[in-house]
Scaffold this active site. Structure first.
Site, PDB file in Angstrom:
ATOM      1  N   HIS A   2       9.073   8.006  -0.190  1.00 44.93           N
ATOM      2  CA  HIS A   2       7.874   7.744  -1.047  1.00 44.93           C
ATOM      3  C   HIS A   2       7.586   6.464  -1.718  1.00 44.93           C
ATOM      4  O   HIS A   2       8.470   5.776  -1.769  1.00 44.93           O
ATOM      5  CB  HIS A   2       7.876   8.963  -1.921  1.00 44.93           C
ATOM      6  CG  HIS A   2       8.696   8.903  -3.198  1.00 44.93           C
ATOM      7  ND1 HIS A   2       8.683   8.056  -4.284  1.00 44.93           N
ATOM      8  CD2 HIS A   2       9.882   9.474  -3.395  1.00 44.93           C
ATOM      9  CE1 HIS A   2       9.863   8.025  -5.035  1.00 44.93           C
ATOM     10  NE2 HIS A   2      10.648   8.803  -4.405  1.00 44.93           N
ATOM     11  N   CYS A  25      15.980  10.947  -3.121  1.00 41.62           N
ATOM     12  CA  CYS A  25      14.676  10.571  -2.375  1.00 41.62           C
ATOM     13  C   CYS A  25      14.761   8.992  -1.967  1.00 41.62           C
ATOM     14  O   CYS A  25      15.587   8.373  -2.792  1.00 41.62           O
ATOM     15  CB  CYS A  25      13.393  10.997  -2.685  1.00 41.62           C
ATOM     16  SG  CYS A  25      13.174  12.942  -2.780  1.00 41.62           S
TER      17      CYS A  25
END
Length: 477
Positions: A361, A380
């Site tokens: 992301h 992440c």
């Protein structure tokens, strides 16, 4: 009024003079149960008896385990023959093809698992055709990353066998520093400026190339040679977990180095800095496929993060920061951060299926990308150049090609399906070498190298009970 006798309502004759016998209850006829035969596994492929010349070759080959990173030092053992030799060959073949450590001994976050492999058919064919050398060569990973580490391992074993290297301090004489670095870097020349020698070493360690012997540079130079060997062994083992073929178009993330690389036609075409999981929020090793991109994504805060970091701030503080607290179907509460420029996910989120709920992301926090310490996420992967990556992935769709920024500017949350899924590999490489075997190292932030090296050594001892533990990486438990 017509009265209906109660017995008639119950279906029984009302006349006491007539005794009716209820019909017999007949059980329905059921088909005989189908007995499913228990599948009998086929008998193991028989291995032909080895000739004396084949036995001699096989025993010599089995002594190369240390050169393949399957043990820290070669164990002394007598020649094997018969079933004992065949079993040793089968075990070595499996270790080289899919790893020395059994997957049952993996950590949960080591989700990159090798494919199943049965070495018996290949060994039987090799013995029958007298092609044992060719068979053995086919067992190791076909990747240059493995072969260059094997060359590097030989160099570090030679350094170890000659006594290792000295411990450096800030006051160590320049000629000693030069000689120390030259042990690992054969490109060092006597007339080269020391600042250039140090900078090259710093780049190999993933450090800021200041050219001076700062604390972190000294720490890297003073890592023991046995620990460097353990790191090389661990990375060679991870290469054995990799598939024998990779998609020519893929995205690879080196978790330890916090770098993302894009491959097209099996060649690296671009790379960018990333931010990966902190040591307390480890990014897992895994493989999957990116199937879609969410533009302007909201952040559904994982409950673990919400409980640990956000709920303690209080509702008023969360509201001021733009978070929303919403009810769950179960009657609980969760935290959502709406899409926008300050969303923790930035403007783009790259989705791929995995059991850890991790993804790639964007991020509004850009400062970390200029740092050499980029292991700071909750697991992440934050991207330095997410728009460029998204454009590459949608380029084959004429309706999407060049439109990612336009979609972002619309401000709407929308999911964009990719023209074709893109393979993604999250890997943990802390040692990698060039074609000459000069090894670059990264720190072992998760402690996986030493743990894996210990597991390799323990597995080796289970196969060979006479082998003593190596002093290089023996467990201190």
């Amino acid at each position: 009024m017509i009265r209906i006798p109660l017995l008639a309502l119950l279906g029984v004759a009302s006349s006491p003079a007539v005794a009716q016998t209820p019909p017999p209850i007949v059980a329905p006829t059921l088909p005989a149960p189908t007995v499913q035969p228990i599948p009998v596994p086929p008998p193991p492929v028989p291995i032909p008896a080895l000739s004396p010349a084949q036995e001699a070759w096989a025993n010599d080959w089995l002594r190369t385990g240390a050169a393949q990173g399957l043990m820290a030092r070669q164990k002394a053992s007598g020649p094997l023959s018969g079933d004992a030799l065949v079993n040793a060959l089968l075990d070595r073949a499996k270790a080289l093809n899919t790893g020395r450590v059994d997957t049952a001994d993996f950590l949960q976050v080591w989700a990159l698992r090798p494919a199943a492999f049965d070495p018996r058919p290949g060994l039987a064919k090799a013995v029958g055709e007298d092609r044992l050398a060719q068979w053995s060569a086919s067992l190791t990973p076909p990747w240059s990353g493995y072969d260059t580490l094997r060359k590097g391992l030989a160099r570090y074993e030679a350094i170890r066998d000659k006594g290792g290297w000295p411990t450096l301090t800030a006051s160590t004489p320049p000629d000693v520093v030069r000689a120390r670095i030259a042990l690992e870097d054969p490109a060092v020349t006597p007339n080269e400026k020391l600042v250039d020698v140090i900078q090259r070493a710093q780049r190999r360690y993933g450090l800021e190339p200041t050219g001076t012997l700062g604390a972190r540079t000294l720490e890297a130079l003073n890592v023991g040679v046995d620990d460097r060997i353990a790191a090389i062994m661990a990375n060679m083992e991870r290469w054995r977990w990799m598939p024998r073929s990779l998609p020519v178009n893929r995205v690879q993330v080196n978790i330890a180095a916090a770098v993302l690389t894009v491959f097209e036609g099996d060649q690296p075409v671009s790379s960018m800095r990333a931010v990966t999981g902190s040591p307390t929020n480890q990014t897992p090793m895994l493989t999957s496929s990116i199937h879609s991109i969410v533009v302007n994504p909201p952040w559904n805060v994982p409950m673990s993060i919400a409980k640990r970091e956000l709920f303690p701030k209080g509702r008023a503080a969360l509201a001021r920061q733009g978070y929303k607290i919403v009810k769950t179907p179960e009657g609980g509460e969760r935290i959502v951060q709406p899409a926008g420029p300050n969303s923790a996910l930035g403007r783009l989120k790259f989705d791929f299926n995995n059991p850890f709920a991790v993804y790639l992301h964007d991020t509004p926090s850009r400062g970390k990308f200029s740092s050499y310490d980029r292991l700071a996420s909750h697991g992440c992967i934050r991207l330095e150049k997410p728009v460029a990556l998204a454009e590459l992935m949608v380029a084959a769709d004429p309706d999407l090609n060049g439109q990612i920024q336009t979609l972002i500017d619309e401000g709407k949350t929308q999911r964009v399906s990719l023209p074709s899924q893109v393979a993604v590999y999250l890997l943990y490489w802390t040692a990698f070498a060039n074609n000459e075997g000069t090894v670059s190292f990264r720190a072992d932030p998760y402690g996986w190298d030493k743990l894996l090296a210990q597991k390799i050594e323990a597995s080796s001892r289970r196969v060979d009970p006479t082998a003593a533990p190596s002093p290089a990486i023996a467990s201190k438990d």
